[in-house]
Design a protein around this motif. Structure first.
Motif, PDB file in Angstrom:
ATOM      1  N   GLU A  90       0.821  -1.219   0.000  1.00 15.00           N
ATOM      2  CA  GLU A  90       0.000   0.000   0.000  1.00 15.00           C
ATOM      3  C   GLU A  90       0.853   1.266   0.000  1.00 15.00           C
ATOM      4  OE1 GLU A  90      -2.792  -0.288   3.224  1.00 15.00           O
ATOM      5  OE2 GLU A  90      -4.085  -1.662   2.099  1.00 15.00           O
ATOM      6  N   TYR A 107       8.861   5.097   0.309  1.00 17.35           N
ATOM      7  CA  TYR A 107       7.478   4.955  -0.142  1.00 17.35           C
ATOM      8  C   TYR A 107       7.441   4.989  -1.666  1.00 17.35           C
ATOM      9  CZ  TYR A 107       6.645   6.043   4.730  1.00 17.35           C
ATOM     10  OH  TYR A 107       6.678   6.012   6.100  1.00 17.35           O
ATOM     11  N   THR A 114       4.516   5.469  -5.239  1.00 19.15           N
ATOM     12  CA  THR A 114       3.167   5.773  -5.718  1.00 19.15           C
ATOM     13  C   THR A 114       3.144   5.786  -7.237  1.00 19.15           C
ATOM     14  OG1 THR A 114       1.287   7.292  -5.447  1.00 19.15           O
ATOM     15  CG2 THR A 114       3.444   8.298  -5.785  1.00 19.15           C
ATOM     16  N   ARG A 161       1.785   0.355  -8.621  1.00 22.33           N
ATOM     17  CA  ARG A 161       0.662  -0.540  -8.890  1.00 22.33           C
ATOM     18  C   ARG A 161       0.687  -1.175 -10.274  1.00 22.33           C
ATOM     19  NH1 ARG A 161      -1.549   4.638  -9.839  1.00 22.33           N
ATOM     20  NH2 ARG A 161      -2.747   4.805 -11.777  1.00 22.33           N
ATOM     21  N   GLY A 212      -6.041   8.714  -6.093  1.00 22.71           N
ATOM     22  CA  GLY A 212      -6.366   7.817  -4.989  1.00 22.71           C
ATOM     23  C   GLY A 212      -5.161   7.028  -4.525  1.00 22.71           C
ATOM     24  N   ASP A 213      -4.325   6.641  -5.461  1.00 22.21           N
ATOM     25  CA  ASP A 213      -3.116   5.906  -5.154  1.00 22.21           C
ATOM     26  C   ASP A 213      -2.176   6.758  -4.305  1.00 22.21           C
ATOM     27  OD1 ASP A 213      -1.706   3.413  -5.722  1.00 22.21           O
ATOM     28  OD2 ASP A 213      -0.255   4.674  -6.749  1.00 22.21           O
ATOM     29  N   GLU A 259      -3.402   7.073  -0.699  1.00 22.91           N
ATOM     30  CA  GLU A 259      -3.108   5.891   0.112  1.00 22.91           C
ATOM     31  C   GLU A 259      -1.673   5.936   0.627  1.00 22.91           C
ATOM     32  OE1 GLU A 259      -4.064   1.312  -0.599  1.00 22.91           O
ATOM     33  OE2 GLU A 259      -2.365   1.985  -1.827  1.00 22.91           O
ATOM     34  N   THR A 260      -0.738   6.235  -0.264  1.00 18.94           N
ATOM     35  CA  THR A 260       0.671   6.289   0.133  1.00 18.94           C
ATOM     36  C   THR A 260       0.914   7.375   1.176  1.00 18.94           C
ATOM     37  OG1 THR A 260       1.460   5.398  -1.972  1.00 18.94           O
ATOM     38  CG2 THR A 260       3.007   6.734  -0.707  1.00 18.94           C
ATOM     39  N   THR A 298      -1.179   8.798   3.201  1.00 17.92           N
ATOM     40  CA  THR A 298      -1.829   8.462   4.474  1.00 17.92           C
ATOM     41  C   THR A 298      -0.901   7.616   5.333  1.00 17.92           C
ATOM     42  OG1 THR A 298      -4.037   8.571   3.502  1.00 17.92           O
ATOM     43  CG2 THR A 298      -3.799   7.298   5.532  1.00 17.92           C
ATOM     44  N   HIS A 299      -0.238   6.633   4.713  1.00 18.95           N
ATOM     45  CA  HIS A 299       0.688   5.791   5.472  1.00 18.95           C
ATOM     46  C   HIS A 299       1.923   6.573   5.909  1.00 18.95           C
ATOM     47  CE1 HIS A 299      -1.669   2.274   5.086  1.00 18.95           C
ATOM     48  NE2 HIS A 299      -1.489   2.110   3.784  1.00 18.95           N
TER      49      HIS A 299
END
Length: 468
Positions: free
Chosen positions: A348, A363, A365, A370, A381-382, A385-386, A388-389
């Motif tokens: 993720e 990290y 993205t 993906r 959106g991808d 997600e990154t 957020t982590h």
């Protein structure tokens, strides 16, 4: 040593890749950190002197609608919360150790720019090309040769996605109809000398399983002096195929109507033809010293959305083949990579080692995370997600030895790297627009792209040195 929420200096983050994925990640990160009352310094690196990645170097010049996304990306970079540093190569000009020394976290957003292999005999014969290389050429990428061999009258494009249509359209379209775009002068000159008469697009599955978008498909029928030709035998009319079409999305139904409409349309006698073939599985490219043709096996639907071979072999005399069967990412130095999928190994967006353990501060993205699937909405959106982590991990990020904002600029200067900045890009952008305004044709041109890297850097670097 790890970072604590009360650390006095702001968070420092490097993003590698200045395409949409990297820019969205930087914009989302800045908003998220500032919303908590924190500070963040974001440096956006790219190996190219100009930003925007595949929007600048991966979208056909006759598609300004898609290129329009640049407007929002420009606004994000122009806000001044992200520092663009172009003409800086990861793994050559800066290593992972360098980035670890100056940043709390690194986000890799390098995309997927290599062609997926098509493992059939003869695919490496002279006259066989990857779509990614051709797209880079017609988009004026500075790292590909200025000339392209355009000496074929009959050409095959393998693939049933939008990239295949872009390649086919650029090969079939008369270059005079591209003069209103940002097409580089060398590309126009090359296309003007092409003797092409017939471009064939081949797909392994049926017309109901194509990966085109309706607008891309429909545009083919509007190309001046180019007839679109489809073949009745490529359209399954069995009950199962008709039932699957009836249950399909509106998008598929729209494309089915477009394709079936071309079945009944009489050719106009245009000087060029664009043929769409379905249910053709590539078997081999044949020829002695170069491409002389391509062999296919006819396929038939299996009833579950797939196809199987029928044993019927079809040969097409050709002089060039372009494979457009997908893109894949490239491995980066010191970053775990899944070679089978062509992506950075991650969970993720958190980069992980071979044991599945996250590597602190790393990290990823976008497509390098993906794979080359999804549109701009997926990229946003991808990135969310990154990021957020990353924000969840703030207290766990390793502390860099020298996080000063100008430290990396000093390092680049010491190594003689002529980097470009956002003001430098604005100067290059203005220069290209001025070239468009100065064009002596009767057409309105938004810009004329500057292709050579040295020329881009020369225009941008003087402003960049002052601005940094």
């Amino acid at each position: 040593m790890t970072r604590t929420p009360s650390a006095p200096q702001p968070l420092r983050v490097a993003i590698i890749g200045a395409g949409p994925a990297g820019i969205y990640a930087g914009n989302i990160l800045g908003t998220a950190v500032r919303a908590t009352g924190g500070e963040v310094g974001i440096d956006l690196f790219d190996t190219l002197p100009a930003p925007y990645g595949l929007i600048r170097y991966g979208v056909a010049p006759d598609h300004p609608r898609i290129k329009g996304i640049v407007t929002s990306l420009h606004e994000m970079l122009d806000a001044g919360t992200i520092r663009f540093l172009g003409n800086v190569g990861y793994g050559t000009d800066l290593s992972l150790a360098d980035l670890r020394r100056h940043y709390h976290a690194v986000i890799f957003a390098t995309g997927a720019i290599r062609d997926t292999d098509l493992p059939i005999p003869g695919i490496t014969l002279p006259g066989s090309y990857g779509a990614a290389d051709f797209v880079s050429w017609f988009d004026g990428h500075p790292d590909v040769p200025r000339d392209w061999p355009l000496d074929a009258t009959d050409i095959a494009v393998i693939g049933n996605g939008n990239v295949a249509l872009d390649v086919a359209r650029m090969l079939a379209k008369h270059p005079a109809d591209l003069l209103s775009t940002d097409i580089p002068a060398n590309v126009h000159a090359g296309l003007a000398g092409s003797p092409v008469t017939d471009v064939h697009v081949f797909g392994r599955r049926g017309p109901g399983q194509v990966k085109f978008t309706p607008i891309e498909l429909r545009e083919l029928g509007d190309i001046p002096d180019v007839d679109v030709i489809v073949y009745e035998e490529d359209f399954p009319r069995d009950a199962d195929s008709e039932a699957r079409l009836a249950a399909s999305s509106n998008q598929v139904k729209v494309m089915s109507r477009t394709l079936n409409g071309w079945l009944t349309r009489e050719p106009t006698g245009a000087s060029r033809r664009l043929h769409l073939h379905f249910l053709h599985s590539p078997v081999e490219v044949y020829g002695t010293d170069r491409v002389e043709g391509m062999r296919f096996e006819r396929t038939t639907p299996t009833g579950d959305g797939g196809v199987r071979g029928t044993g019927q072999i079809l040969d097409y005399p050709l002089q060039a083949v372009y494979r457009a069967v997908g893109y894949r990412g490239s491995a980066l130095p010191d970053v775990p990579f899944d070679d089978a999928r062509g992506v950075i190994t991650s969970d993720e967006g958190r980069v992980i080692d071979e044991h599945g353990t996250p590597l602190p501060g790393l990290y990823t993205t976008g497509w390098i995370k993906r794979g080359p699937v999804g549109l701009i909405g997926h990229t946003k959106g991808d990135a969310l997600e990154t990021i957020t982590h990353l924000v969840e991990d703030l207290a766990l990020l390793p502390e860099p030895a020298d996080p000063a904002q100008d430290a990396v600029l000093r390092l680049l200067g010491e190594r003689g790297i002529r980097y470009t900045t956002w003001p430098g890009w604005l100067a290059l952008d203005a220069h290209e627009r001025a070239l468009g305004d100065a064009d002596l044709s009767e057409l309105t041109r938004e810009r004329v792209k500057v292709v050579p890297r040295d020329e881009q850097v020369l225009i941008a670097a003087e402003v960049s040195l002052v601005s940094s």
